[in-house]
Scaffold this active site. Sequence first.
Site, PDB file in Angstrom:
ATOM      1  CG  HIS A  64      32.386  85.939  48.597  1.00  0.00           C
ATOM      2  ND1 HIS A  64      32.642  86.993  49.447  1.00  0.00           N
ATOM      3  CD2 HIS A  64      32.606  86.400  47.331  1.00  0.00           C
ATOM      4  CE1 HIS A  64      32.975  88.058  48.716  1.00  0.00           C
ATOM      5  NE2 HIS A  64      32.973  87.721  47.436  1.00  0.00           N
ATOM      6  CE  LYS A  69      32.686  61.769  61.430  1.00  0.00           C
ATOM      7  NZ  LYS A  69      32.536  62.404  62.741  1.00  0.00           N
ATOM      8  CD  GLU A 125      39.437  67.609  61.877  1.00  0.00           C
ATOM      9  OE1 GLU A 125      38.952  67.805  62.999  1.00  0.00           O
ATOM     10  OE2 GLU A 125      39.163  66.612  61.182  1.00  0.00           O
TER      11      GLU A 125
END
Length: 457
Positions: free
Chosen positions: A155, A282, A289
């Site tokens: 989970h 960043k 992705e």
Amino acid sequence: MALWAGRFSKEIDETVNAFNSSIAFDARMYKHDIQGSIAHAAMLGKCGIITEEDSRIIIKGLGEILEDIESGKLEFDPTAEDIHMFIEAELTKRYGDVGKRLHTSRSRNDQVAVDLRLYLRDEIAEIRGMVHNLCEVLVELAEKNTETVMPGYTHLQRAQPVTFAHHMMAYVQMFLRDLGRLDDTAKRMNVCPLGSGALAGTTYNIDRELTASLLGFDAPMANSLDGVSDRDYCIELANALSLIMMHLSRFSEEVILWCSWEFKFIELDDAYATGSSIMPQKKNPDITELIRGKTARVYGDLNTLLTMMKGLPLAYNKDMQEDKEAIFDAVDTVKLCVKTFIPMMETLSVNAENMRAAAAKGFINATDCADYLVKKGMPFRDAYKISGTLVAECIAKGLTLETLPMEEYQKMTDLFTEDVYEAISLETCVKGRLSQGGPSPDAVAVQIALAKAQLEA
Ligand code: ARG
């Protein structure tokens, strides 16, 4: 003028021709089309359906066309109907009547079916090699990290301790199954449709065993209707490729999480990450992705194929021309993704300290604390409850099971003695998970050895 012009009194409309044409996407099968035609011509000559001399000229001519395509001397005609018509027309342009004999006892329907099988057989071999390579890279990463403790999750909540090696070896298992699926697909599809004709075989005395063996197939397909209308192999392959993408996508999702400041379990090499146009700080895991995103297109390709086939009566229907763009896209996408994923994995750095620090939080030794009592004779359910109560107490007091004082333990049961701290230490928790398939370094070493043996086989 189309090769099939005889029955027609008009040239095909330009828009219709463009709509109908598949050369823009089937030209990539030129080598396999020529390979299939050479086998067919050889068989025609052997069986006396055309003369040995014509057979020889055709085979030579096809070889020349192949050379000219590869050297760039011969360019594909974008107005040709498909690669099959283009090559046959080119052969006829060069060798006149002899070229016109190639298509004796053959149809484009069995021709395209054989071309696609040959083409995909090569692609499967290539993808197989890439996935195999990926497994090797992951095994190597595992070998270096058998002692790198990290939290295992269920989970997405910290659950029990594992190691980075154990985690990598889980993916190796998935990719090993993918290899098995590729092998199954390759094996089942390796039968030859050539000689099925348009749908109903042929009246010529052809030798299907010969063409099948010349092309490296295990056998001719047993039924000519099935021979020209079966696309199961495209669907099976798209299914195998979808599963590869699903595995890559789950892996990518974890890499994305692990790169985040919230985790910082790994760091991608600068060459395998990207920056932001506005935010100077960043470092984005774009590769992963994109892989996660591209998984959708491969699933889409699988769906295209399943849906395209579902209502088709036997035998060939033009709908089936749509098989190529879908399966080619799936093949291309998987290759692109695996090719990028491998070096990304090879160059990432593992932040063992952060993994360990995360494993030290989140009470991932609570099960071990309960097991400690079980080993001293307490029934598991009672031990579970005590361990849970201690966790709640730790949370309330801002402590961990490792820092909770002995008197708190003993308030619950006097089965707890000083050795509990040793029993719930991360090292003990990992090393103790010796069960087959488990995360202990010894158990993972067995997994690594078995995987290596499978990869070498
Ligand atoms: N370009 C066609 C395809 O990809 C080749 C087979 C066409 N056969 C036919 N009879 N129209 O499926």
